[in-house]
Design an enzyme around this catalytic site. Structure first.
Site, PDB file in Angstrom:
ATOM      1  N   GLN A 205      38.215  61.923  45.296  1.00  0.00           N
ATOM      2  CA  GLN A 205      37.002  62.307  44.577  1.00  0.00           C
ATOM      3  C   GLN A 205      36.639  61.268  43.525  1.00  0.00           C
ATOM      4  O   GLN A 205      35.628  61.401  42.845  1.00  0.00           O
ATOM      5  CB  GLN A 205      37.219  63.671  43.914  1.00  0.00           C
TER       6      GLN A 205
ATOM      7  N   CYS B 100      16.184  44.976  42.923  1.00  0.00           N
ATOM      8  CA  CYS B 100      16.306  44.561  44.320  1.00  0.00           C
ATOM      9  C   CYS B 100      15.638  43.198  44.512  1.00  0.00           C
ATOM     10  O   CYS B 100      14.471  43.016  44.130  1.00  0.00           O
ATOM     11  CB  CYS B 100      15.666  45.589  45.238  1.00  0.00           C
TER      12      CYS B 100
ATOM     13  N   HIS C  37      32.910  60.990  47.051  1.00  0.00           N
ATOM     14  CA  HIS C  37      31.763  60.942  46.149  1.00  0.00           C
ATOM     15  C   HIS C  37      31.220  59.527  45.991  1.00  0.00           C
ATOM     16  O   HIS C  37      30.553  59.224  45.008  1.00  0.00           O
ATOM     17  CB  HIS C  37      32.147  61.515  44.784  1.00  0.00           C
TER      18      HIS C  37
ATOM     19  N   ASN D 258      49.879  68.247  39.991  1.00  0.00           N
ATOM     20  CA  ASN D 258      48.738  68.352  39.083  1.00  0.00           C
ATOM     21  C   ASN D 258      49.225  68.785  37.709  1.00  0.00           C
ATOM     22  O   ASN D 258      50.314  69.338  37.567  1.00  0.00           O
ATOM     23  CB  ASN D 258      47.731  69.379  39.627  1.00  0.00           C
TER      24      ASN D 258
ATOM     25  N   CYS E 268      14.215  50.134  49.624  1.00  0.00           N
ATOM     26  CA  CYS E 268      14.399  49.549  50.959  1.00  0.00           C
ATOM     27  C   CYS E 268      15.812  49.691  51.500  1.00  0.00           C
ATOM     28  O   CYS E 268      16.079  49.302  52.643  1.00  0.00           O
ATOM     29  CB  CYS E 268      13.994  48.076  50.955  1.00  0.00           C
TER      30      CYS E 268
ATOM     31  N   CYS F 161      12.438  43.562  47.169  1.00  0.00           N
ATOM     32  CA  CYS F 161      11.250  44.367  46.897  1.00  0.00           C
ATOM     33  C   CYS F 161      10.330  43.657  45.904  1.00  0.00           C
ATOM     34  O   CYS F 161      10.780  42.789  45.136  1.00  0.00           O
ATOM     35  CB  CYS F 161      11.655  45.734  46.352  1.00  0.00           C
TER      36      CYS F 161
ATOM     37  N   ILE G  95      35.701  57.494  41.853  1.00  0.00           N
ATOM     38  CA  ILE G  95      34.691  56.469  42.149  1.00  0.00           C
ATOM     39  C   ILE G  95      35.094  55.102  41.603  1.00  0.00           C
ATOM     40  O   ILE G  95      34.286  54.181  41.561  1.00  0.00           O
ATOM     41  CB  ILE G  95      33.322  56.867  41.558  1.00  0.00           C
ATOM     42  N   ASP G  96      36.374  54.953  41.211  1.00  0.00           N
ATOM     43  CA  ASP G  96      36.808  53.736  40.512  1.00  0.00           C
ATOM     44  C   ASP G  96      37.267  52.608  41.432  1.00  0.00           C
ATOM     45  O   ASP G  96      37.587  51.525  40.944  1.00  0.00           O
ATOM     46  CB  ASP G  96      37.922  54.069  39.520  1.00  0.00           C
TER      47      ASP G  96
ATOM     48  N   CYS H 152      51.053  63.212  36.721  1.00  0.00           N
ATOM     49  CA  CYS H 152      51.194  62.862  38.137  1.00  0.00           C
ATOM     50  C   CYS H 152      52.139  61.685  38.356  1.00  0.00           C
ATOM     51  O   CYS H 152      52.941  61.685  39.300  1.00  0.00           O
ATOM     52  CB  CYS H 152      49.823  62.558  38.735  1.00  0.00           C
TER      53      CYS H 152
END
Length: 555
Positions: free
Chosen positions: A153, A203, A171, A273, A182, A206, A155-156, A290
């Site tokens: 989960q 972009c 994610h 956990n 585009c 564009c 995003i690193d 952990c």
């Protein structure tokens, strides 16, 4: 189904539940859909209980799914979101028009003002952090051919840095960015310069005057679907997996949260956990930091895994809960006693409400002052802030109006016995006991972990609290003779209930488009009914019913 009253269906599904009349049909239909599409809850296997069982499974299983969340990256130095000086707090100062911190992950807000997101992006952008022991453990499992898939989960992108190949980023991640218009896609390095210079990346293909030609990192925002890769992989993996390990995730964000209930129920499941997940039933629960837990597992697995260990010391197991330290006992003795009153119709003492609300306020303030003063002397700043927030809850007692007719003291001449204990009185009765709570893991010495039969282990960092009578002085407890149970706080085996679970129930009502194909199933059990009962009671108190992934899960 046109013209069908959803209340009729709910009555058939949950005969004892009566939805509030103010709920509209759309909300009721969402509840019906949620119940019918929820996978049946898994029951714990009775033959798998111990850490030895977990090690044996890790040695023998060849198709392991590892589901990871925030906990695997905590030790990597990624900035905190919610602390007083965290990302959210700083964004609120820099962008006062930001309605709430999570709005920076709302795709509609991003189109209006992408700056808050890119300020956040700079702080956790790839290349600034190194993988944790958890990441390395998963990478070694992958290298040895034991890993079926790592569903993260986060995003690193630390999974890629660690060398994990069989990875699904549920994610999304910062690894790539694409144009909102585009869809032109680039590597994260192509927009790194702009992000670190706090320039919104544009972009290159564009027109320059196109306001929405923004290169957005491919993170799943609120209002966006999960990657198709997630659904395809899960459809295959659910029938192949022979062991599920959940590491560092609260499993409150759908559809990822449905994975444990979506795979065959005979497949063993292990939780690693900081806190238990009472809405799920794992065969072995290893609770704590952990990295500490993975370090112990690596010692036991030996071979290449032992070479990963950061701490060369193998921990020792204890089975008796360590007693409070003398300092803790002295601190508890400073808690003010709860006033008692002997009722005429009972031989046992009953706690009553002081007739002057100022007495309550004085007692609470004095206790809070003692609590915070002690924290400031003995604990790091971060711990003080965290615990001070918990203590602050009890300042709300000051607002109790003891003259309110709904708030009746014991011995009142009005109202029957059942009305004597109001919600406000329950709060008053319980606040000393809640103040007395502390983490069991803080009593462990540096080389210990606690085994709580049949299947729970408490390591350092575990957010499991104790309030049993042998831990607290009688003057600060709610008493053991109460039949109502209103004062009984969760014990070692029952973690504190998190209202976010109720919120997540409603969050899940609207995310059916994001639910993986493997999350089929039907029927409602006692858990469904309890969830609905609680959810409809909390409906009016909830202010955010977004359904797509909560990015704060990463932290």
């Amino acid at each position: 189904m046109i013209g069908t009253d959803p209340r009729t269906i709910l009555k058939d599904l949950l005969p004892e539940t009566i939805p509030p009349p103010e709920l509209d049909d759309m909300t009721l239909w969402q509840i019906v859909i949620n119940i019918l599409s929820e996978p049946p809850k898994r029951k714990k296997r009775k033959d798998i209980n111990t850490i030895e069982d977990a090690v044996k499974l890790l040695q023998e299983c060849k198709k392991i799914i590892v589901l990871t969340g925030a906990g695997v990256s905590v030790s990597c130095g990624i900035p905190d979101f919610r602390s007083r000086d965290g990302i959210y707090a700083r964004l609120a100062v820099d962008f006062p028009d930001l309605p709430d911190p999570q709005a920076m992950f709302d795709i509609e807000y991003f189109r209006k003002d992408p700056r808050p997101f890119f300020k956040f992006a700079k702080e956790i952008y790839p290349g600034q952090f190194q993988p944790s022991l958890c990441h390395k453990f998963i990478a070694l499992s992958d290298k040895e051919g034991k890993l079926l898939r790592n569903y993260t989960q986060n995003i690193d992108t630390l999974e890629q840095v660690a060398g994990i190949q069989r990875i699904i980023q549920c994610h999304g991640s910062f690894a790539t960015a694409s144009c909102l218009i585009c869809k032109y896609k680039v590597d994260c390095e192509a927009v790194r310069g702009d992000i670190f210079n706090q320039v919104v990346p544009r972009c290159p293909r564009c027109p320059a005057d196109e306001p929405l030609a923004i290169m957005k990192p491919e993170i799943v925002f609120f209002g966006e679907n999960l990657p198709e890769q997630f659904h395809r992989a899960m459809k295959y993996d659910k029938d192949e997996v022979d062991l599920l390990i959940v590491i560092g995730s609260s499993l409150k964000v759908r559809p990822v949260a449905l994975i444990p209930s979506s795979i065959p129920h005979e497949v063993p499941q292990i939780l690693i956990n900081r806190e238990p997940l009472p809405h799920l039933h794992f065969d072995v629960e290893l609770l704590g930091d952990c990295d500490v837990i993975i370090n112990e597992l690596c010692h036991r697995l030996g071979g290449e895994y032992a070479k990963l260990c950061c701490n060369p010391v193998k921990l020792s197991e204890i089975t008796e809960k360590p007693p409070r330290t003398q300092k803790e006992l002295v601190h508890l003795s400073e808690l003010p006693p709860t006033p008692l009153h002997i009722s005429e119709d009972s031989s046992s003492p009953e706690r009553t409400v002081p007739q002057d609300s100022s007495v309550i306020a004085t007692l609470v303030d004095q206790t809070i002052k003692n609590k915070v003063d002690d924290l400031e002397v003995s604990e790091p700043k971060s711990c003080v802030e965290e615990k001070s927030q918990e203590v602050q809850t009890y300042r709300n007692v000051e607002s109790i109006n003891v003259e309110n007719p709904d708030f009746k003291a014991v011995g009142s001449s009005t109202g029957d016995k059942n009305e004597r204990t109001s919600v406000a009185e329950t709060v008053r009765k319980c606040w000393p006991n809640r103040l007395a709570k502390e983490q069991i893991s803080k009593r462990l010495d540096g080389n210990q972990y606690l085994f709580v039969p049949p299947n729970r282990y408490i390591f350092h960092g575990a957010e499991v609290y104790s309030d049993s009578e042998d831990d607290a002085l009688s003057s600060s407890s709610c008493g053991s003779n109460s039949d109502s149970g209103t004062c009984q706080s969760p014990s070692l085996e029952e973690p504190l209930e998190d209202e976010s679970e109720i919120e997540e129930f409603y969050n899940g009502l609207e995310d059916d488009a994001d639910r993986p194909e493997c999350a089929g199933g039907s029927g409602a059990d006692g858990g469904d009914q309890e969830a609905v009962n609680e959810a409809i009671a909390m409906k009016q108190e909830l202010t955010d019913v977004n359904c797509t992934p909560d990015k704060s899960e990463h932290y």
